[in-house]
Design an enzyme around this catalytic site. Structure first.
Site, short mmCIF file in Angstrom:
data_model
loop_
_atom_site.label_atom_id
_atom_site.label_comp_id
_atom_site.label_asym_id
_atom_site.label_seq_id
_atom_site.Cartn_x
_atom_site.Cartn_y
_atom_site.Cartn_z
N HIS A 174 0.93 6.57 -2.40
CA HIS A 174 0.19 5.23 -2.77
C HIS A 174 -1.11 5.15 -2.39
O HIS A 174 -1.66 3.90 -2.26
CB HIS A 174 1.13 4.49 -2.42
CG HIS A 174 0.78 2.49 -2.95
ND1 HIS A 174 0.60 1.58 -2.52
CD2 HIS A 174 0.46 2.45 -4.35
CE1 HIS A 174 0.42 0.39 -2.75
NE2 HIS A 174 0.60 0.67 -4.36
N LYS A 176 -5.24 5.16 -1.24
CA LYS A 176 -6.08 5.22 -1.55
C LYS A 176 -7.19 5.46 -0.91
O LYS A 176 -7.32 4.90 0.01
CB LYS A 176 -6.11 4.39 -2.37
CG LYS A 176 -5.55 3.22 -3.61
CD LYS A 176 -4.98 2.37 -2.52
CE LYS A 176 -4.15 1.35 -3.14
NZ LYS A 176 -3.02 2.12 -4.40
N ASP A 181 -18.55 13.85 2.25
CA ASP A 181 -19.06 14.49 3.42
C ASP A 181 -18.80 14.35 4.91
O ASP A 181 -19.34 14.99 5.79
CB ASP A 181 -20.23 14.91 3.17
CG ASP A 181 -21.57 15.11 2.42
OD1 ASP A 181 -20.88 15.94 1.37
OD2 ASP A 181 -22.93 14.35 2.03
N HIS A 408 -4.11 -8.34 -5.61
CA HIS A 408 -3.93 -7.29 -5.20
C HIS A 408 -4.10 -6.42 -3.57
O HIS A 408 -3.92 -5.21 -3.45
CB HIS A 408 -4.43 -6.42 -6.53
CG HIS A 408 -4.11 -4.66 -6.64
ND1 HIS A 408 -4.46 -3.57 -5.60
CD2 HIS A 408 -2.35 -4.52 -6.76
CE1 HIS A 408 -4.26 -2.50 -6.40
NE2 HIS A 408 -2.65 -3.14 -7.16
N LYS A 410 -4.19 -5.84 0.26
CA LYS A 410 -2.97 -5.45 0.77
C LYS A 410 -3.54 -6.09 2.46
O LYS A 410 -4.41 -4.99 2.58
CB LYS A 410 -2.59 -4.91 1.04
CG LYS A 410 -1.64 -3.71 -0.63
CD LYS A 410 -2.65 -3.05 -1.28
CE LYS A 410 -2.10 -2.66 -2.22
NZ LYS A 410 -1.54 -3.41 -3.31
N ASP A 415 -3.18 -13.35 15.48
CA ASP A 415 -3.73 -14.38 16.58
C ASP A 415 -5.32 -13.38 16.46
O ASP A 415 -6.01 -13.78 18.29
CB ASP A 415 -3.17 -13.07 17.57
CG ASP A 415 -1.69 -13.23 18.55
OD1 ASP A 415 -0.86 -14.11 17.45
OD2 ASP A 415 -0.64 -12.65 18.93
#
Length: 512
Positions: A174, A176, A181, A408, A410, A415
């Protein structure tokens, strides 16, 4: 009757033979001859290296970060990195769509390769259906290599491959990342596709990425190498023997309009003028071992366990944003304990009307009551902004307040001084089955920005979920200056609610 009985006796044998045939067809080829490669490190003299050197030198040990809540800016950022790369592009994704932005990004990789840039493209194979020919054309370029992670052994009838090898195929990469460079990288929640970059016509995702430079980039590159050379990464040539050439790409009116909008992006203008602001902070990169998909990694080393150690017990507050929120028994118990000790917990997830995976909502809905009883504040993103009489679609991705968006992103903040951005959902699949990645950033500014974004957008874009005096769940919606109460899942049909209720009884949380 005897003949029919004999046929029934033969049925188990036939089914077993069919299963064995499927299993045989889905067997993956040996990896003998696959050549290992690693990230290029001599990139200080590249354009990116020279441009970023004064900044990284002025902030030793820190990571420069720029948030990308806007979908079009997120696409522009990837396009800029592809254009700026001189030596290498290492690109890793769970989903890559065969749509406008997907094809534009393929073209960006090809153009970089034409300039002599080495391109390594690692795609999870769960969502590459229909892309074999296009990927084969890319892979044929001398500067591009494509690998498929945990591939389906049956290319033409992929559902059969899933059935034949379910326990392996059910575990996915999952992750991404988009790294140029070995100097700048983009990580976060977005895959590659129109719905992630503000180009979709029907539904778009409210999402979050960050572009980063500094020492964390080398960690992302080392992690890419680990996945690229692991036993689950198969060169495309081993899986796709022959592929017809795709039709020549054409720039239609819709694509041209999108490119024109990208050209007017404020982000792009800041990049070109050298005025893109960066937040400099300490950051730690986290990623699952790719052996997790083979069930060979240590649970203590998985990203969920390491996040729990890094963040510890929130003392004041926890702001959690997760589109697929399936906390499970252990997660609920942990949140109840946090709330009991005085931490204020606020969770934003998708409503049933907004989610793109109804089964996940079923896995979440069963935990609403105990969380609410413990004082956890629950909010569910609405499918569209009902404040707008015309209900016209706005450009997507500008935080969590864009209309006609499904959540979508996440991310979570703890704190008011630390934030996580990455691919990790607070669900059982992210914890136990899929590999995930992300970055923990020590930043009061970013944590405060997340908190303020929720403060500003929850009242107008989310349902507040509450319990009445009888213990029944209800939803409050702010619309046109009024508060509207819903006693059933708002914006849904009886059939959809019934289906989700039925799914909630099934023991499938571990799959969600």
């Amino acid at each position: 009757m005897k003949k029919r009985a004999k046929l029934w006796l033969l049925l188990p044998t036939a089914l077993l033979a069919g299963a064995l045939t499927l299993s045989s067809c889905s067997t993956l080829p040996p990896l003998e001859g696959r050549v290992a490669s690693t990230a290029l490190t001599d990139t200080d003299n590249t354009r990116l290296g020279q441009a970023l050197l004064p900044l990284t030198t002025a902030h030793p040990g820190l990571v420069g970060i720029h948030s990308l809540p806007d979908g079009r800016d997120a696409f522009a950022a990837r396009a800029v990195l592809a254009q700026a790369a001189d030596r290498s592009l290492d690109v890793q994704y769970y989903i890559w769509r065969n749509d406008t932005t997907g094809m534009l990004m393929f073209n960006a990789l090809r153009k970089a390769a034409d300039r002599g840039v080495r391109v390594r493209l690692l795609l999870d194979d769960n969502n590459t259906g229909g892309l074999d020919a296009i990927l084969a054309q890319l892979d044929a370029h001398p500067q591009i290599e494509v690998r498929l992670f945990n591939p389906n052994g049956i290319r033409s009838m992929r559902p059969l491959g899933m059935v034949a090898d379910f326990w392996r195929m059910n575990r996915r990469m999952h992750n991404k990342s988009f790294t140029a460079d070995n100097k700048a990288t983009i990580i976060g929640g977005r895959n590659v596709g129109d719905e992630y970059f503000g180009a979709a016509g029907d539904i778009s995702f409210a999402d979050l990425d960050v572009i980063a430079t500094g020492p964390v980039v080398k960690e992302v590159s080392a992690d890419f190498d680990l996945y690229w050379n692991c036993p689950s990464a198969y060169p495309l040539t081993l899986m796709v023997k022959e592929a017809k050439a795709p039709p020549p790409a054409t720039v239609d009116a819709e694509t041209k309009a999108y490119l024109d909008a990208i050209g007017q992006s404020a982000f792009l203008n800041k990049v070109m003028s050298g005025t893109l602001p960066l937040e400099w902070a300490h950051a730690r990169f986290l990623s699952d071992d790719p052996a997790k998909v083979l069930d060979q990694s240590s649970p203590d080393e998985n990203i969920a366990a390491r996040l729990a150690v890094l963040f510890g017990q929130p003392e004041r507050n926890l702001d959690l944003v997760s589109p697929y929120f399936v906390p499970g028994k252990d997660g609920v118990a942990a949140m109840i304990e946090m709330a009991r000790k005085g931490a204020k917990i606020r969770v934003l997830t998708n409503s049933l009307e907004a989610t793109d995976v109804s089964a996940v909502h079923a896995g979440y809905a069963k935990w609403r009551k105990p969380l609410l009883e413990a004082g956890v504040a629950l909010y569910e993103l609405r499918r569209a902004s009902t404040d707008e009489p015309s209900r016209k679609k706005k450009r997507s991705g500008a935080g969590f307040g864009s209309s006609d968006a499904s959540l979508h992103a996440k991310t979570f903040g703890v704190d008011g001084n630390r934030i996580f951005v990455g691919s990790f959902n607070f669900d059982q699949r992210s914890i136990h089955l899929n590999t995930e990645m992300g970055m923990v950033i020590d930043s009061v500014e970013l944590a405060d920005r997340l908190s303020k974004t929720l403060d500003e957008t929850l009242p107008m874009r989310a349902y507040e979920v509450l319990l009445d005096e009888k213990g029944n769940v209800y939803w409050l919606e702010g619309r046109d200056g009024k508060i509207i109460r819903h006693d059933v899942e708002p914006g849904t049909t009886w059939w959809k609610r019934a289906a989700v209720h039925g799914l909630g009884w099934l023991p499938i949380d571990w799959l969600l």
